[in-house]
Design an enzyme around this catalytic site. Sequence first.
Site, PDB file in Angstrom:
ATOM      1  N   HIS A  67     -11.418  -2.653  -6.782  1.00 27.70           N
ATOM      2  CA  HIS A  67     -12.553  -3.567  -6.616  1.00 27.70           C
ATOM      3  C   HIS A  67     -12.123  -4.996  -6.909  1.00 27.70           C
ATOM      4  O   HIS A  67     -11.107  -5.225  -7.565  1.00 27.70           O
ATOM      5  CB  HIS A  67     -13.697  -3.164  -7.554  1.00 27.70           C
ATOM      6  CG  HIS A  67     -14.317  -1.859  -7.191  1.00 27.70           C
ATOM      7  ND1 HIS A  67     -13.808  -0.652  -7.629  1.00 27.70           N
ATOM      8  CD2 HIS A  67     -15.375  -1.556  -6.398  1.00 27.70           C
ATOM      9  CE1 HIS A  67     -14.545   0.334  -7.137  1.00 27.70           C
ATOM     10  NE2 HIS A  67     -15.505  -0.195  -6.383  1.00 27.70           N
ATOM     11  N   ARG A  99     -10.566 -11.520  -9.446  1.00 31.69           N
ATOM     12  CA  ARG A  99      -9.734 -10.509 -10.101  1.00 31.69           C
ATOM     13  C   ARG A  99      -9.773  -9.251  -9.243  1.00 31.69           C
ATOM     14  O   ARG A  99     -10.766  -8.544  -9.187  1.00 31.69           O
ATOM     15  CB  ARG A  99     -10.251 -10.199 -11.506  1.00 31.69           C
ATOM     16  CG  ARG A  99      -9.507  -9.021 -12.171  1.00 31.69           C
ATOM     17  CD  ARG A  99      -9.963  -8.789 -13.598  1.00 31.69           C
ATOM     18  NE  ARG A  99     -11.401  -8.631 -13.756  1.00 31.69           N
ATOM     19  CZ  ARG A  99     -12.042  -7.454 -13.801  1.00 31.69           C
ATOM     20  NH1 ARG A  99     -11.377  -6.314 -13.685  1.00 31.69           N
ATOM     21  NH2 ARG A  99     -13.357  -7.419 -13.958  1.00 31.69           N
ATOM     22  N   CYS A 110      -8.881  -5.793  -9.109  1.00 31.38           N
ATOM     23  CA  CYS A 110      -8.570  -4.732 -10.068  1.00 31.38           C
ATOM     24  C   CYS A 110      -8.135  -3.519  -9.244  1.00 31.38           C
ATOM     25  O   CYS A 110      -8.952  -2.864  -8.605  1.00 31.38           O
ATOM     26  CB  CYS A 110      -9.826  -4.456 -10.886  1.00 31.38           C
ATOM     27  SG  CYS A 110      -9.605  -3.295 -12.217  1.00 31.38           S
ATOM     28  N   CYS A 140      -7.251  -1.230   1.921  1.00 28.36           N
ATOM     29  CA  CYS A 140      -6.086  -1.712   2.657  1.00 28.36           C
ATOM     30  C   CYS A 140      -6.533  -2.143   4.051  1.00 28.36           C
ATOM     31  O   CYS A 140      -7.266  -1.413   4.735  1.00 28.36           O
ATOM     32  CB  CYS A 140      -5.040  -0.612   2.757  1.00 28.36           C
ATOM     33  SG  CYS A 140      -3.653  -1.024   3.842  1.00 28.36           S
ATOM     34  N   CYS A 160      -8.058  -5.376 -18.382  1.00 24.46           N
ATOM     35  CA  CYS A 160      -9.027  -4.391 -17.909  1.00 24.46           C
ATOM     36  C   CYS A 160      -8.455  -2.971 -17.833  1.00 24.46           C
ATOM     37  O   CYS A 160      -9.197  -2.020 -17.678  1.00 24.46           O
ATOM     38  CB  CYS A 160      -9.597  -4.803 -16.553  1.00 24.46           C
ATOM     39  SG  CYS A 160      -8.437  -4.666 -15.178  1.00 24.46           S
ATOM     40  N   CYS A 218       0.853  -1.183   0.000  1.00 27.62           N
ATOM     41  CA  CYS A 218       0.000   0.000   0.000  1.00 27.62           C
ATOM     42  C   CYS A 218       0.892   1.236   0.000  1.00 27.62           C
ATOM     43  O   CYS A 218       1.761   1.382   0.875  1.00 27.62           O
ATOM     44  CB  CYS A 218      -0.905  -0.007   1.233  1.00 27.62           C
ATOM     45  SG  CYS A 218      -1.911   1.488   1.404  1.00 27.62           S
ATOM     46  N   HIS A 226      -8.603   3.221  -0.135  1.00 30.90           N
ATOM     47  CA  HIS A 226      -9.288   2.617  -1.281  1.00 30.90           C
ATOM     48  C   HIS A 226      -8.232   2.083  -2.246  1.00 30.90           C
ATOM     49  O   HIS A 226      -7.295   2.791  -2.610  1.00 30.90           O
ATOM     50  CB  HIS A 226     -10.153   3.657  -1.992  1.00 30.90           C
ATOM     51  CG  HIS A 226     -10.730   3.192  -3.280  1.00 30.90           C
ATOM     52  ND1 HIS A 226     -11.767   2.291  -3.338  1.00 30.90           N
ATOM     53  CD2 HIS A 226     -10.412   3.495  -4.561  1.00 30.90           C
ATOM     54  CE1 HIS A 226     -12.068   2.070  -4.608  1.00 30.90           C
ATOM     55  NE2 HIS A 226     -11.252   2.784  -5.370  1.00 30.90           N
ATOM     56  N   ASP A 261     -14.347 -12.907 -11.914  1.00 26.92           N
ATOM     57  CA  ASP A 261     -14.032 -13.369 -13.262  1.00 26.92           C
ATOM     58  C   ASP A 261     -12.527 -13.591 -13.464  1.00 26.92           C
ATOM     59  O   ASP A 261     -12.012 -13.480 -14.566  1.00 26.92           O
ATOM     60  CB  ASP A 261     -14.560 -12.385 -14.302  1.00 26.92           C
ATOM     61  CG  ASP A 261     -13.969 -10.982 -14.145  1.00 26.92           C
ATOM     62  OD1 ASP A 261     -13.176 -10.762 -13.208  1.00 26.92           O
ATOM     63  OD2 ASP A 261     -14.300 -10.107 -14.954  1.00 26.92           O
ATOM     64  N   CYS A 281       0.387   3.362   3.452  1.00 23.93           N
ATOM     65  CA  CYS A 281       0.865   2.946   4.771  1.00 23.93           C
ATOM     66  C   CYS A 281       1.945   1.868   4.756  1.00 23.93           C
ATOM     67  O   CYS A 281       2.514   1.555   5.788  1.00 23.93           O
ATOM     68  CB  CYS A 281      -0.296   2.466   5.637  1.00 23.93           C
ATOM     69  SG  CYS A 281      -0.947   0.847   5.167  1.00 23.93           S
ATOM     70  N   CYS A 307      -4.799   0.612   6.738  1.00 24.61           N
ATOM     71  CA  CYS A 307      -5.148   2.040   6.804  1.00 24.61           C
ATOM     72  C   CYS A 307      -6.482   2.374   6.142  1.00 24.61           C
ATOM     73  O   CYS A 307      -6.876   3.530   6.118  1.00 24.61           O
ATOM     74  CB  CYS A 307      -4.044   2.886   6.189  1.00 24.61           C
ATOM     75  SG  CYS A 307      -3.927   2.769   4.384  1.00 24.61           S
TER      76      CYS A 307
END
Length: 188
Positions: free
Chosen positions: A150, A162, A164, A141, A110, A92, A147, A154, A95, A144
């Site tokens: 997602h 997956r 992503c 994470c 993707c 991450c 974001h 699949d 953090c 911390c």
Amino acid sequence: MKYFLLILVSVCCVFHQCQSQTKSSNPKDTTKMNKENNSVYSRTDTSKVKISNEEWQKVLPEDVYYIARQKGTERPWTSKYENFKEIGTYYCAACGNPLFKSDTKFESGCGWPSFYEPISKTSIIYKEDKSHGMVRTEVECGRCEAHLGHVFDDGPPPTGLRYCINGVILDFEKAKEAEKKYKEEDKK
């Protein structure tokens, strides 16, 4: 029907991603920024990080803050990690929490780095995301709550998942560098 839904979700995601832009057109060196200014950044500390968004804004580069704290998304096919083939560990960028090993990374097509499995069950938090007229599973994470992106069902075997992930929120350390640091610490 499953493939139709997958295509529909993919088109919606790409459309949304094309509309989203990072706030910084000149990204800073995240690793350098974290080591110099971010007191919570650690690749070994597993304690939960709870600081205000104002504090995060002081220690994170704009592009990382936008993704991590404002749930932003980088444009597809812009991440330096999308076609990255080095062997090592992804962390991450906010953090330092270990997130994914390179051997779980795969080419999904993707537009973002994709993985089929996190390092541990505690490295990722899962949350329902009903934004943009879709129901998805957001991943954050585990240390911390930044974001990350997602997760979708699949992906390839063995998990069929997956993850992503926005490349902006990732730091990377080559396996050889980590091994060298470990051996140096072991000698002390």
